[in-house]
Design a protein around this motif. Sequence first.
Motif, PDB file in Angstrom:
ATOM      1  N   LEU A 157      13.073   2.449  -5.687  1.00 22.75           N
ATOM      2  CA  LEU A 157      13.669   1.451  -6.560  1.00 22.75           C
ATOM      3  C   LEU A 157      12.752   0.239  -6.617  1.00 22.75           C
ATOM      4  O   LEU A 157      12.338  -0.287  -5.582  1.00 22.75           O
ATOM      5  N   SER A 158      12.420  -0.205  -7.816  1.00 19.46           N
ATOM      6  CA  SER A 158      11.557  -1.380  -7.984  1.00 19.46           C
ATOM      7  C   SER A 158      12.104  -2.246  -9.111  1.00 19.46           C
ATOM      8  O   SER A 158      12.720  -1.747 -10.062  1.00 19.46           O
ATOM      9  N   GLY A 159      11.871  -3.550  -8.981  1.00 16.49           N
ATOM     10  CA  GLY A 159      12.385  -4.460  -9.988  1.00 16.49           C
ATOM     11  C   GLY A 159      11.580  -5.738 -10.043  1.00 16.49           C
ATOM     12  O   GLY A 159      10.799  -6.061  -9.140  1.00 16.49           O
ATOM     13  N   GLU A 160      11.773  -6.487 -11.140  1.00 15.51           N
ATOM     14  CA  GLU A 160      11.046  -7.739 -11.361  1.00 15.51           C
ATOM     15  C   GLU A 160      11.919  -8.673 -12.187  1.00 15.51           C
ATOM     16  O   GLU A 160      12.590  -8.245 -13.136  1.00 15.51           O
ATOM     17  N   LEU A 161      11.923  -9.947 -11.804  1.00 16.43           N
ATOM     18  CA  LEU A 161      12.710 -10.957 -12.502  1.00 16.43           C
ATOM     19  C   LEU A 161      11.843 -12.196 -12.690  1.00 16.43           C
ATOM     20  O   LEU A 161      11.215 -12.667 -11.743  1.00 16.43           O
ATOM     21  N   GLU A 162      11.790 -12.733 -13.927  1.00 14.28           N
ATOM     22  CA  GLU A 162      10.942 -13.882 -14.221  1.00 14.28           C
ATOM     23  C   GLU A 162      11.706 -14.891 -15.072  1.00 14.28           C
ATOM     24  O   GLU A 162      12.369 -14.524 -16.044  1.00 14.28           O
ATOM     25  N   ARG A 163      11.588 -16.168 -14.684  1.00 18.06           N
ATOM     26  CA  ARG A 163      12.204 -17.264 -15.422  1.00 18.06           C
ATOM     27  C   ARG A 163      11.205 -18.417 -15.535  1.00 18.06           C
ATOM     28  O   ARG A 163      10.460 -18.694 -14.607  1.00 18.06           O
TER      29      ARG A 163
END
Length: 330
Positions: A157-163
């Motif tokens: 499981l891999s994820g990325e969040l950018e703000r």
Amino acid sequence: MRVLIALFFLILAAPAWADTVWLDNGDRLSGEIILLDGGKLALKTKYAGQVLIDWKDIDTLSSDKPLLVRLSGFDNERSERLSAAGSGMVRVQGEREYTLPLAQIKRLVPPRPLLEDRLWEGNLDAKLDMKRNQNDVDEWKLKGNTRVEHGRWRHVLSGELERETKNDRKVEDNWELEYDLDRFFTEHWFWRVGVEQAEDEFETVDRQRIVGTGPGYRFWDDELGRFDLIGQFNRVRLESDVADLAFNTTSLELDYKRLLWGTRLEFYANAQLQIPHIEEIDYVLDSEFGLRYRLNQWARLSLLYELDQLRAPGQTVSDRHYLIGIGVGW
């Protein structure tokens, strides 16, 4: 009953660490051998955590657990146990029993069997960038991945969040999440089924979905790192306010990790090359290359380079990012 009680207390009193290292200055260290690589022996101790010992400073050693012994080249020989021998020597006991100089040993790695009860590892890296000049810009990014193995199954499981905000106005807002399920048939070959979704509030394509499946090959996966190569057939769907588009792709993906400098430094690379089955796009490359420096058992300093590239007839669009941050690992 008295005999059973005595045996019970003897078991409790027995040392939990079965590996012993004798140094050439006369000191003796007890712990658990993690690995030997690059001239450094990583030893996990109760009293000082993980310590690194120069291989040339070791007089002899002993270990009651199986280890893969590499002398030269790429061939490993399995040792069931190592016994202390004379100065600068060690006795290897396995399919055959012999004594050899420590100087001839280039690597020691505990074997990782195909069938394990459970293995869980992962990383979580964060990057924060705050600028205060003519414009107030706040940008933060969170990237993470985790892997769980049990028996012949592996979950990734891999994820990325950018703000990003500029003068209190949001200018960047995107996330992506990917889940892959692997089923091993041999020590090396496996089959993967994966799903991925990404959303971006400020791009023309605001949603992307990918479903794929295909074979993979694991070249190695041990205490030093891993190297997987996966080929897949995918179905891609792009959604936007203007129109939706669905097409097939063929992809090749690599997953590489290598521990260096006695496990203190970690180099990793992930890359996926997709060849769409349409004339409008030649290829899409999504890649990242990074270094993590291990401050302790869980804290990491990370340096990451990302390259995303799209090639269409007559033009190439590239997006590059350089990230420095701090994270945790397990």
